[in-house]
Motif scaffolding. Sequence first.
Motif, PDB file in Angstrom:
ATOM      1  N   ASP A 162       0.834  -1.209   0.000  1.00 37.25           N
ATOM      2  CA  ASP A 162       0.000   0.000   0.000  1.00 37.25           C
ATOM      3  C   ASP A 162       0.869   1.260   0.000  1.00 37.25           C
ATOM      4  O   ASP A 162       0.569   2.241  -0.686  1.00 37.25           O
ATOM      5  N   GLU A 163       1.937   1.240   0.785  1.00 41.66           N
ATOM      6  CA  GLU A 163       2.827   2.399   0.839  1.00 41.66           C
ATOM      7  C   GLU A 163       3.538   2.607  -0.496  1.00 41.66           C
ATOM      8  O   GLU A 163       3.694   3.750  -0.962  1.00 41.66           O
ATOM      9  N   PHE A 164       3.958   1.524  -1.127  1.00 42.85           N
ATOM     10  CA  PHE A 164       4.644   1.661  -2.412  1.00 42.85           C
ATOM     11  C   PHE A 164       3.678   2.194  -3.471  1.00 42.85           C
ATOM     12  O   PHE A 164       4.062   3.040  -4.294  1.00 42.85           O
ATOM     13  N   VAL A 165       2.458   1.731  -3.447  1.00 46.17           N
ATOM     14  CA  VAL A 165       1.449   2.253  -4.386  1.00 46.17           C
ATOM     15  C   VAL A 165       1.276   3.754  -4.168  1.00 46.17           C
ATOM     16  O   VAL A 165       1.213   4.537  -5.122  1.00 46.17           O
ATOM     17  N   GLN A 166       1.211   4.172  -2.917  1.00 44.26           N
ATOM     18  CA  GLN A 166       1.099   5.595  -2.587  1.00 44.26           C
ATOM     19  C   GLN A 166       2.315   6.370  -3.111  1.00 44.26           C
ATOM     20  O   GLN A 166       2.184   7.482  -3.656  1.00 44.26           O
ATOM     21  N   ILE A 167       3.497   5.795  -2.967  1.00 45.33           N
ATOM     22  CA  ILE A 167       4.743   6.437  -3.422  1.00 45.33           C
ATOM     23  C   ILE A 167       4.732   6.622  -4.937  1.00 45.33           C
ATOM     24  O   ILE A 167       5.043   7.697  -5.455  1.00 45.33           O
ATOM     25  N   VAL A 168       4.350   5.573  -5.677  1.00 45.86           N
ATOM     26  CA  VAL A 168       4.332   5.651  -7.142  1.00 45.86           C
ATOM     27  C   VAL A 168       3.285   6.669  -7.610  1.00 45.86           C
ATOM     28  O   VAL A 168       3.516   7.429  -8.556  1.00 45.86           O
ATOM     29  N   GLU A 169       2.160   6.705  -6.927  1.00 46.61           N
ATOM     30  CA  GLU A 169       1.095   7.653  -7.291  1.00 46.61           C
ATOM     31  C   GLU A 169       1.556   9.104  -7.078  1.00 46.61           C
ATOM     32  O   GLU A 169       1.252  10.000  -7.874  1.00 46.61           O
ATOM     33  N   PHE A 170       2.341   9.318  -6.016  1.00 43.12           N
ATOM     34  CA  PHE A 170       2.802  10.669  -5.687  1.00 43.12           C
ATOM     35  C   PHE A 170       4.008  11.085  -6.546  1.00 43.12           C
ATOM     36  O   PHE A 170       4.255  12.283  -6.747  1.00 43.12           O
ATOM     37  N   ALA A 171       4.748  10.123  -7.058  1.00 46.50           N
ATOM     38  CA  ALA A 171       6.044  10.380  -7.693  1.00 46.50           C
ATOM     39  C   ALA A 171       6.037  11.488  -8.757  1.00 46.50           C
ATOM     40  O   ALA A 171       6.940  12.342  -8.764  1.00 46.50           O
ATOM     41  N   PRO A 172       5.070  11.546  -9.686  1.00 48.77           N
ATOM     42  CA  PRO A 172       5.108  12.600 -10.711  1.00 48.77           C
ATOM     43  C   PRO A 172       5.084  14.024 -10.141  1.00 48.77           C
ATOM     44  O   PRO A 172       5.559  14.962 -10.790  1.00 48.77           O
ATOM     45  N   LYS A 173       4.536  14.179  -8.940  1.00 43.70           N
ATOM     46  CA  LYS A 173       4.477  15.515  -8.329  1.00 43.70           C
ATOM     47  C   LYS A 173       5.862  16.006  -7.911  1.00 43.70           C
ATOM     48  O   LYS A 173       6.040  17.210  -7.651  1.00 43.70           O
ATOM     49  N   THR A 174       6.834  15.102  -7.801  1.00 44.12           N
ATOM     50  CA  THR A 174       8.161  15.506  -7.330  1.00 44.12           C
ATOM     51  C   THR A 174       8.951  16.254  -8.390  1.00 44.12           C
ATOM     52  O   THR A 174       9.884  16.992  -8.062  1.00 44.12           O
ATOM     53  N   ARG A 175       8.637  16.042  -9.669  1.00 41.54           N
ATOM     54  CA  ARG A 175       9.341  16.737 -10.751  1.00 41.54           C
ATOM     55  C   ARG A 175       8.325  17.250 -11.772  1.00 41.54           C
ATOM     56  O   ARG A 175       8.194  16.689 -12.862  1.00 41.54           O
ATOM     57  N   PRO A 176       7.601  18.308 -11.439  1.00 47.74           N
ATOM     58  CA  PRO A 176       6.607  18.842 -12.380  1.00 47.74           C
ATOM     59  C   PRO A 176       7.275  19.222 -13.706  1.00 47.74           C
ATOM     60  O   PRO A 176       8.348  19.819 -13.726  1.00 47.74           O
ATOM     61  N   GLY A 177       6.632  18.833 -14.788  1.00 45.14           N
ATOM     62  CA  GLY A 177       7.187  19.151 -16.107  1.00 45.14           C
ATOM     63  C   GLY A 177       8.054  18.069 -16.700  1.00 45.14           C
ATOM     64  O   GLY A 177       8.353  18.091 -17.898  1.00 45.14           O
ATOM     65  N   ARG A 178       8.490  17.114 -15.890  1.00 43.25           N
ATOM     66  CA  ARG A 178       9.296  16.012 -16.430  1.00 43.25           C
ATOM     67  C   ARG A 178       8.363  14.912 -16.921  1.00 43.25           C
ATOM     68  O   ARG A 178       7.439  14.519 -16.210  1.00 43.25           O
ATOM     69  N   TYR A 179       8.610  14.421 -18.118  1.00 46.97           N
ATOM     70  CA  TYR A 179       7.741  13.411 -18.719  1.00 46.97           C
ATOM     71  C   TYR A 179       8.452  12.058 -18.691  1.00 46.97           C
ATOM     72  O   TYR A 179       9.532  11.889 -19.268  1.00 46.97           O
ATOM     73  N   THR A 180       7.841  11.096 -18.005  1.00 47.81           N
ATOM     74  CA  THR A 180       8.403   9.746 -17.898  1.00 47.81           C
ATOM     75  C   THR A 180       7.277   8.749 -18.150  1.00 47.81           C
ATOM     76  O   THR A 180       6.139   9.119 -18.448  1.00 47.81           O
ATOM     77  N   ILE A 181       7.583   7.488 -17.980  1.00 46.50           N
ATOM     78  CA  ILE A 181       6.581   6.441 -18.166  1.00 46.50           C
ATOM     79  C   ILE A 181       5.413   6.630 -17.182  1.00 46.50           C
ATOM     80  O   ILE A 181       4.275   6.262 -17.482  1.00 46.50           O
TER      81      ILE A 181
END
Length: 357
Positions: free
Chosen positions: A310-329
């Motif tokens: 559950d924590e890892f799912v939360q981490i992956v969901e939050f991850a894009p917010k850490t680098r706004p503007g960066r485009y990844t998978i």
Amino acid sequence: MPVLTRLIPSPLVVDIRAGALDDLAGVLADQRISSSGKLAIAISGGSGALLRERLSPALPGASWYEVGGGTLDDAIKLADAMKSGHYDAVVGLGGGKIIDCAKFAAARIGLPLVAVATNLSHDGLCSPVATLDNDAGRGSYGVPNPIAVVIDLDVIREAPVRFVRSGIGDALSNISAVADWELSHRETGEQIDGLAAAMARQAGEAVLRHPGGVGDDGFLQVLAEGLVLTGISMSVAGDSRPASGACHEINHAFDLLFPKRAASHGEQCGLAAAFAMRLRGAHEESEHMAEVLHRHGLPVLPEEIGFTVDEFVQIVEFAPKTRPGRYTILEHLDLSTDAIRDAYADYAKAVSQAISG
């Protein structure tokens, strides 16, 4: 007349070998970095004291500065202490925090930096970035590349093995980061620097495919060279892009959401890279990366570093917010919470079979 070549920002000296530290004064003199021996050397309070005792006789003109930690305030205090001296160069002698403080201080007082790494925990030793803790959390500050990089493999072997493992995870994550950069180029038209991408990818591939282990000089040489090349690739690109994609977004999310429980930078980046490779459909590559991480004693599942699914799912969901503007998978797929959970279950099953088989 068109410009037919370009200059690549890189160190004047890269000396990676057993016993390199004993020749430090000679190397700096031979390369005219410091013929007078007037050096400002930043060290830690722990292992730095032992290295000072060992090196002082060969560096009689040096002044030694103990660095309190890895904060912006520490780096500013270091620069203020050094600015009254008349030095040829600043030497950062230690791990990532010491070198980053020395990078910042050298830039602030206008002197070249010599990076002398005592561990291989990440690719920052030769990058044009100083990562320092500040009141807002952690910041990245642009600085000139080191003028010289010295890595003594005898010293590296004396450091705790977890530092080498962390460097392995960081180097392998280049493969995923470059794949993200290429994805962004295809999907958004983001410019990609082919030279920077090639340097970063080959650094990661060399570590991935080397048969040796953390105690072998041959493997340590390849890892050290890979981390230096990665730093240079970031200078070539003018950005961290060659070495930072979904893998580092997930790493930053670990740090931001669970700052007191986060594992090492390289452990998190390596695990995240293997997961990201699975997300992009590179199943064989993901499983191979997981096998190599596991062989070197790194985690491939979040449970191995104390995180629940559950924590890892939360981490992956939050991850894009850490680098706004960066485009990844992660941005490309834009997965829902349930889709992340399903993707992780698929990943966990596949890599568990791979490392047990």
